[in-house]
Scaffold this motif. Structure first.
Motif, PDB file in Angstrom:
ATOM      1  N   UNK A 168       0.913  -1.140  -0.032  1.00 60.58           N
ATOM      2  CA  UNK A 168       0.272  -0.036   0.002  1.00 60.58           C
ATOM      3  C   UNK A 168       0.984   1.341  -0.070  1.00 60.58           C
ATOM      4  N   UNK A 169       0.277   2.073  -1.046  1.00 63.41           N
ATOM      5  CA  UNK A 169       1.153   3.517  -0.622  1.00 63.41           C
ATOM      6  C   UNK A 169       0.095   4.402  -0.506  1.00 63.41           C
ATOM      7  N   UNK A 170       0.437   5.242   0.736  1.00 62.87           N
ATOM      8  CA  UNK A 170      -0.372   6.327   1.249  1.00 62.87           C
ATOM      9  C   UNK A 170       0.388   7.647   0.752  1.00 62.87           C
ATOM     10  N   UNK A 171      -0.238   8.085  -0.499  1.00 61.69           N
ATOM     11  CA  UNK A 171       0.351   9.587  -0.878  1.00 61.69           C
ATOM     12  C   UNK A 171      -0.117  10.627  -0.527  1.00 61.69           C
ATOM     13  N   UNK A 172       0.487  11.772   0.171  1.00 56.45           N
ATOM     14  CA  UNK A 172      -0.014  12.578   0.957  1.00 56.45           C
ATOM     15  C   UNK A 172      -0.650  12.366   2.289  1.00 56.45           C
ATOM     16  N   UNK A 173       0.614  11.350   2.688  1.00 56.17           N
ATOM     17  CA  UNK A 173      -0.230  10.740   3.994  1.00 56.17           C
ATOM     18  C   UNK A 173      -0.401  11.741   5.370  1.00 56.17           C
ATOM     19  N   UNK A 174       0.115  12.810   5.078  1.00 58.54           N
ATOM     20  CA  UNK A 174      -0.494  13.732   6.408  1.00 58.54           C
ATOM     21  C   UNK A 174       0.253  12.867   7.741  1.00 58.54           C
ATOM     22  N   UNK A 175      -0.918  12.948   8.638  1.00 61.53           N
ATOM     23  CA  UNK A 175      -0.526  12.227   9.803  1.00 61.53           C
ATOM     24  C   UNK A 175      -0.444  10.602   9.696  1.00 61.53           C
TER      25      UNK A 175
END
Length: 107
Positions: free
Chosen positions: A41-48
């Motif tokens: 999984x890639x969380x792009x623009x993950x923030x927190x």
């Protein structure tokens, strides 16, 4: 719930936290569609990191959380440590990453 967000959101980076109920709905929909267990999984623009952490909690084999903002990554790192999940953090601009040329013959 319990995942911290930015201390000082930057509107120029369009930093808006994903509310816990929406994050849960998104994660459960993704899990029902393709299954997150053993997924990459890639969380792009993950923030927190709420979505990446959620994916890890649902059994993703590996999660890469990416954000341009070092302050957001700092919060994400604290959250990853708090939840004790296998999430790797990367500071970079995903637009610039997408523009990089790959191996010859790659799109």
């Amino acid at each position: 719930q319990g995942v911290q967000t930015w201390r000082h959101p930057k509107s120029e980076l369009e930093q808006y936290p994903t509310p816990p109920d929406i994050a849960a709905h998104m994660l459960l929909a993704a899990d029902a569609e393709d299954g997150l267990e053993d997924a990459l999984v890639a969380d792009l623009g993950c923030g927190g990191g709420v979505l990446g952490i959620g994916a890890a909690l649902l059994g993703a084999a590996h999660v890469l959380a990416v954000d341009l903002d070092p302050a957001a990554l700092e919060v994400a790192a604290e959250n990853v440590e708090e939840f004790e999940v296998p999430v790797s953090l990367l500071g970079c601009d995903v637009v610039q990453l997408a523009m990089r040329s790959g191996p010859e013959g790659a799109p």
